[in-house]
Design an enzyme around this catalytic site. Structure first.
Site, PDB file in Angstrom:
ATOM      1  N   GLU A 125       0.826  -1.214   0.000  1.00 50.27           N
ATOM      2  CA  GLU A 125       0.000   0.000   0.000  1.00 50.27           C
ATOM      3  C   GLU A 125       0.858   1.262   0.000  1.00 50.27           C
ATOM      4  O   GLU A 125       2.067   1.209   0.285  1.00 50.27           O
ATOM      5  CB  GLU A 125      -0.938   0.004   1.204  1.00 50.27           C
ATOM      6  CG  GLU A 125      -0.217  -0.007   2.550  1.00 50.27           C
ATOM      7  CD  GLU A 125      -1.012   0.666   3.658  1.00 50.27           C
ATOM      8  OE1 GLU A 125      -1.402   1.836   3.471  1.00 50.27           O
ATOM      9  OE2 GLU A 125      -1.221   0.030   4.704  1.00 50.27           O
TER      10      GLU A 125
ATOM     11  N   LYS B 146      -2.888  -1.175  15.726  1.00 48.45           N
ATOM     12  CA  LYS B 146      -2.442  -0.394  16.890  1.00 48.45           C
ATOM     13  C   LYS B 146      -3.572  -0.280  17.896  1.00 48.45           C
ATOM     14  O   LYS B 146      -4.743  -0.340  17.522  1.00 48.45           O
ATOM     15  CB  LYS B 146      -2.087   1.023  16.435  1.00 48.45           C
ATOM     16  CG  LYS B 146      -0.797   1.135  15.668  1.00 48.45           C
ATOM     17  CD  LYS B 146      -0.340   2.587  15.655  1.00 48.45           C
ATOM     18  CE  LYS B 146       0.960   2.734  14.912  1.00 48.45           C
ATOM     19  NZ  LYS B 146       0.773   2.810  13.450  1.00 48.45           N
TER      20      LYS B 146
HETATM   21  N1  PSU Z   1      -2.626   1.929  10.812  1.00 44.66           N
HETATM   22  C1  PSU Z   1      -1.290   2.063  10.936  1.00 44.66           C
HETATM   23  N2  PSU Z   1      -0.598   2.633   9.927  1.00 44.66           N
HETATM   24  C2  PSU Z   1      -1.213   3.071   8.771  1.00 44.66           C
HETATM   25  C3  PSU Z   1      -2.619   2.890   8.655  1.00 44.66           C
HETATM   26  C4  PSU Z   1      -3.283   2.317   9.690  1.00 44.66           C
HETATM   27  O1  PSU Z   1      -0.732   1.692  11.948  1.00 44.66           O
HETATM   28  O2  PSU Z   1      -0.541   3.605   7.876  1.00 44.66           O
HETATM   29  C5  PSU Z   1      -3.309   3.312   7.388  1.00 44.66           C
HETATM   30  C6  PSU Z   1      -3.615   2.107   6.496  1.00 44.66           C
HETATM   31  O3  PSU Z   1      -3.465   2.491   5.145  1.00 44.66           O
HETATM   32  C7  PSU Z   1      -5.062   1.806   6.803  1.00 44.66           C
HETATM   33  C8  PSU Z   1      -5.609   3.207   7.016  1.00 44.66           C
HETATM   34  O4  PSU Z   1      -5.729   1.132   5.768  1.00 44.66           O
HETATM   35  O5  PSU Z   1      -4.582   3.873   7.712  1.00 44.66           O
HETATM   36  C9  PSU Z   1      -6.902   3.210   7.768  1.00 44.66           C
HETATM   37  O6  PSU Z   1      -7.429   4.486   7.754  1.00 44.66           O
HETATM   38  P1  PSU Z   1      -8.928   4.737   8.268  1.00 44.66           P
HETATM   39  O7  PSU Z   1      -8.900   4.395   9.731  1.00 44.66           O
HETATM   40  O8  PSU Z   1      -9.208   6.186   8.012  1.00 44.66           O
HETATM   41  O9  PSU Z   1      -9.794   3.802   7.476  1.00 44.66           O
END
Ligand code: PSU
Ligand code: MN
Length: 306
Positions: free
Chosen positions: A27, A161
């Protein structure tokens, strides 16, 4: 036009798809919004080398020039790591950013979508999105979870996390029929730490076993992805007490500042980085390399039996 007209696949990956070679999707939100420059750029190149080292081909995804990019060249990687005004694209953003030609990084959800369109079945990331703490009130649940419910890609992560409510995230995945596999562990990993204290239902022994589970699931017509929780290597695992305090503080700050919606995850990631003085970055890098290694091994095994 159909969806294939929006895909822009590098010749190397195109050939690998046609020949059923192992490929690992990667990603770009982790690059554009998850790590600082220039560490992100070094990581972007090195993680691809890790994949190649295991005999698979890396496919880093992004949305650029109105195309769903499958595989980025050096210039595009530099742009994703250092460019200005790069959006973060989850499922609902994809059509808008394609149609308006806005550059955007792909989350777990959108990387899964693009991988699926290209026929790539394995994806390595750092941590997945999930149910945010306090979601009972905010309804903030990452679109990543719905993607797992219906897109056929196996995602290797170090869990999530504790900015998230891990228990509720696991409940949600259960409700939507998503297998959560612990990679050589009985505990769901917690990104910087080896264990979250929440168990997984299945402790898989190796990459070959994961590949067989993937094949069986999709042979049965059971739509959707799989979550492989691969713990951070022991020597890089951080102290729960230290990191939990920082995360609690970051969550509190987000609440005070009224941060919401898609800004929440990037805000929390940036704040954690600030509060740990960058200490957490080394762990972040190592767990992501480790996920790339295991994902590549799974891709190699899956290519043999597909
Ligand atoms: N959690 C992490 N690092 C990240 C992300 C999540 O520890 O970089 C990123 C990933 O790309 C994940 C996104 O898919 O954040 C999720 O965002 P949201 O909670 O807005 O869906
Ligand atoms: Mn959200």
């Amino acid at each position: 036009m159909n969806y294939k007209d929006y895909l822009s696949i590098t010749p190397e990956i195109e050939k690998a798809i046609a020949e059923n070679k192992p490929i690992v999707a990667l990603e770009s939100t982790i690059l554009s919004h998850g790590m600082p420059y220039p560490e992100n750029l070094e990581f972007a190149h090195k993680v691809e080398e890790v994949v190649r080292g295991q005999g698979a081909i890396p496919a880093t995804m992004a949305i650029l020039d109105g195309k769903l990019k499958v595989g980025l060249n050096a210039e595009e990687l530099e742009f994703m790591c250092h460019g200005e005004n790069i959006a973060k694209a989850s499922r609902r953003d994809v059509a808008v950013y394609l149609a308006t030609k806005k550059p955007a990084a792909t989350t777990v959800a959108t990387t899964m979508m693009i991988a699926d369109m290209a026929g790539i079945r394995v994806f390595a990331t750092g941590g997945i999105g999930g149910v945010h703490r306090g979601a009972q009130e905010t309804m903030d649940i990452s679109a990543d979870l719905q993607e797992f419910a219906h897109t056929n890609v196996c995602v290797v992560s170090a869990g999530c996390k504790s900015i998230l409510d891990i228990g509720l995230t696991l409940e949600y995945l259960e409700t939507y029929g998503v297998p959560v596999l612990g990679y050589q562990t009985k505990d769901f990993p917690c990104f910087y730490c080896e264990s979250s204290g929440f168990g997984v239902d299945y402790d898989v022994k190796d990459a070959e076993e994961v590949a067989r589970i993937m094949k069986t699931k999709w042979d049965l017509g059971l739509e959707g992805g799989l979550v492989v929780g691969n713990p951070i290597p022991h020597e890089y695992s951080m102290d729960h007490n230290v990191i939990d305090k920082v995360i609690d503080q970051a969550v509190e700050m987000a609440k005070e500042k009224g941060i919401h919606g898609k800004a929440t995850t990037p805000f929390l990631l940036a704040t954690i980085k600030e509060l740990t003085g960058g200490d957490s970055l080394a762990s972040n890098l190592q767990l992501a390399y480790n996920n790339a290694k295991v994902a590549s091994q799974i891709a190699v095994e899956y290519a043999k039996i597909k």
